[in-house]
Design a protein around this motif. Structure first.
Motif, PDB file in Angstrom:
ATOM      1  N   LEU A 139       0.808  -1.290   0.001  1.00 12.79           N
ATOM      2  CA  LEU A 139      -0.057   0.099   0.043  1.00 12.79           C
ATOM      3  C   LEU A 139       1.243   1.460  -0.004  1.00 12.79           C
ATOM      4  CD1 LEU A 139      -2.631  -0.786   2.813  1.00 12.79           C
ATOM      5  CD2 LEU A 139      -3.139  -0.870   0.205  1.00 12.79           C
ATOM      6  N   SER A 140       0.026   2.491  -0.433  1.00 12.39           N
ATOM      7  CA  SER A 140       1.003   3.633  -0.376  1.00 12.39           C
ATOM      8  C   SER A 140       1.272   3.979   1.293  1.00 12.39           C
ATOM      9  CB  SER A 140       0.172   4.733  -0.848  1.00 12.39           C
ATOM     10  OG  SER A 140       0.639   5.951  -0.699  1.00 12.39           O
ATOM     11  N   GLY A 141       2.332   4.336   1.571  1.00 16.12           N
ATOM     12  CA  GLY A 141       2.731   4.330   2.950  1.00 16.12           C
ATOM     13  C   GLY A 141       3.357   3.195   3.779  1.00 16.12           C
TER      14      GLY A 141
ATOM     15  N   ASP B 130      -4.414   1.845 -16.676  1.00 14.41           N
ATOM     16  CA  ASP B 130      -3.204   2.588 -16.473  1.00 14.41           C
ATOM     17  C   ASP B 130      -2.413   1.809 -15.345  1.00 14.41           C
ATOM     18  OD1 ASP B 130      -4.044   3.901 -18.699  1.00 14.41           O
ATOM     19  OD2 ASP B 130      -4.020   6.085 -17.598  1.00 14.41           O
ATOM     20  N   ARG B 131      -2.952   1.540 -14.260  1.00 16.87           N
ATOM     21  CA  ARG B 131      -2.136   0.801 -13.313  1.00 16.87           C
ATOM     22  C   ARG B 131      -1.461  -0.518 -13.850  1.00 16.87           C
ATOM     23  NH1 ARG B 131      -3.290   2.365  -7.620  1.00 16.87           N
ATOM     24  NH2 ARG B 131      -5.343   3.380  -7.364  1.00 16.87           N
ATOM     25  N   ALA B 132      -2.066  -1.257 -14.622  1.00 19.84           N
ATOM     26  CA  ALA B 132      -1.712  -2.462 -15.031  1.00 19.84           C
ATOM     27  C   ALA B 132      -0.665  -2.245 -16.109  1.00 19.84           C
ATOM     28  CB  ALA B 132      -2.949  -3.311 -15.804  1.00 19.84           C
TER      29      ALA B 132
ATOM     30  N   GLY C 152      -0.253  13.140   2.946  1.00 14.06           N
ATOM     31  CA  GLY C 152      -1.784  13.533   3.142  1.00 14.06           C
ATOM     32  C   GLY C 152      -2.612  13.072   2.093  1.00 14.06           C
ATOM     33  N   LEU C 153      -2.407  12.099   1.551  1.00 15.63           N
ATOM     34  CA  LEU C 153      -3.158  11.536   0.428  1.00 15.63           C
ATOM     35  C   LEU C 153      -4.327  10.747   0.865  1.00 15.63           C
ATOM     36  CD1 LEU C 153      -0.412  10.476  -2.144  1.00 15.63           C
ATOM     37  CD2 LEU C 153      -1.824  12.674  -2.146  1.00 15.63           C
ATOM     38  N   TYR C 154      -4.089  10.053   2.094  1.00 16.62           N
ATOM     39  CA  TYR C 154      -5.049   9.122   2.574  1.00 16.62           C
ATOM     40  C   TYR C 154      -6.290  10.148   3.201  1.00 16.62           C
ATOM     41  CZ  TYR C 154      -2.938   4.741   2.396  1.00 16.62           C
ATOM     42  OH  TYR C 154      -2.272   3.428   1.818  1.00 16.62           O
TER      43      TYR C 154
END
Ligand SMILES: Nc1ncnc2c1ncn2[C@@H]1O[C@H](COP(=O)(O)OS(=O)(=O)O)[C@@H](OP(=O)(O)O)[C@H]1O
Ligand SMILES: Nc1ncnc2c1ncn2[C@@H]1O[C@H](COP(=O)(O)OP(=O)(O)O)[C@@H](O)[C@H]1O
Length: 217
Positions: free
Chosen positions: A40-42, A85-87, A150-152
């Motif tokens: 995950l992010s973070g 796009d993630r793929a 601060g993205l979450y």
């Protein structure tokens, strides 16, 4: 939809050169392979990538980091965060990682890479054993508490749509080589279920050591 280019269809033929991967590996006295960090992010992907690159450097081994955030500034600047796009992001990084490994370099890919299918496709590009998947097993609430960018917070407020873990899926790996667990939101102290930053790098370096990496093949 992304299409794999079939050489026979496009009238292109593979051109082989006399200097090969084993020659390059022998020249720089190391083995080229891929360390793929997913989470995950973070969750600490970039931190681990940098610590690991430093540890390998100190061992005299050349590595290069492909970080999702960074690659999205250049090579993948045309890609969004929608599923296809993630793929494509993951596919391209997988192909570039393969080129680095072919050059004899230890390529550390550090991106969310949320889907099992695409990660498996990247693994399949490399010979057996040359794709080491590292799963950052950090609970969402820990990543969310860290929230260094601060993205979450913005995703919870509905300002970012399709954020991984909030309203976009993350498929944890089932067949990883290494797992890094961390349930601490603050500081870098370690416990049985949490690894400090140097410990995270040590876990990977120990794995490499025990499995005959990173030596010339
Ligand atoms: N919608 C959404 N979902 C997830 N992440 C987002 C999103 N929008 C921007 N970001 C920022 O982009 C970084 C993730 O990029 P990746 O290339 O690693 O993602 S992916 O593999 O294509 O899913 C990620 O960086 P990391 O925190 O380093 O993972 C975020 O900072
Ligand atoms: N082992 C760890 N223990 C505690 N905090 C960590 C650890 N590893 C990373 N962090 C912190 O977590 C946050 C996210 O780390 P980062 O490497 O940017 O993750 P990612 O690349 O997965 O988004 C940063 O603030 C970082 O300092």
């Amino acid at each position: 939809e992304t299409q794999q280019i079939d050489g026979t269809q496009k009238n292109i033929v593979w051109h082989a050169c006399p200097i090969t991967k084993p020659d390059r590996q022998e020249l720089i006295k190391q083995k080229g392979f891929v360390i793929w960090i997913t989470g995950l992010s973070g969750s600490g992907k970039s931190s681990l990538a940098c610590a690991l690159s430093r540890a390998l450097y100190n061992l005299g081994k050349l590595s290069y980091i492909l970080d999702g955030d960074n690659v999205r500034h250049g090579l993948n600047s045309d890609l969004s965060f929608k599923a296809e796009d993630r793929a494509e992001n993951v596919r391209r990084v997988g192909e570039v990682a393969k080129l680095f490994a072919d050059a004899g370099i230890i390529c550390i890919a550090s991106l969310i890479s949320p889907y099992r299918k695409e990660r498996a496709a990247c693994r399949a590009l490399l010979p057996e054993g040359d794709f080491i998947e590292v799963f950052m097993d950090v609970p969402l609430h820990v990543c969310e508490a860290r929230d260094p960018k601060g993205l979450y917070k913005r995703a919870r407020a509905g300002e970012i749509k399709g954020f991984t873990g909030i309203d976009d899926p993350y498929e944890p790996p089932l067949n990883y080589e290494i797992v890094i667990q961390n349930n601490k939101d603050k500081g870098f102290s370690s416990s049985s279920s949490s690894s400090s930053l140097p410990e995270m790098a040590d876990i990977v370096v120990s794995y490499l050591d025990q499995n005959g990496y990173p030596k010339p093949s």
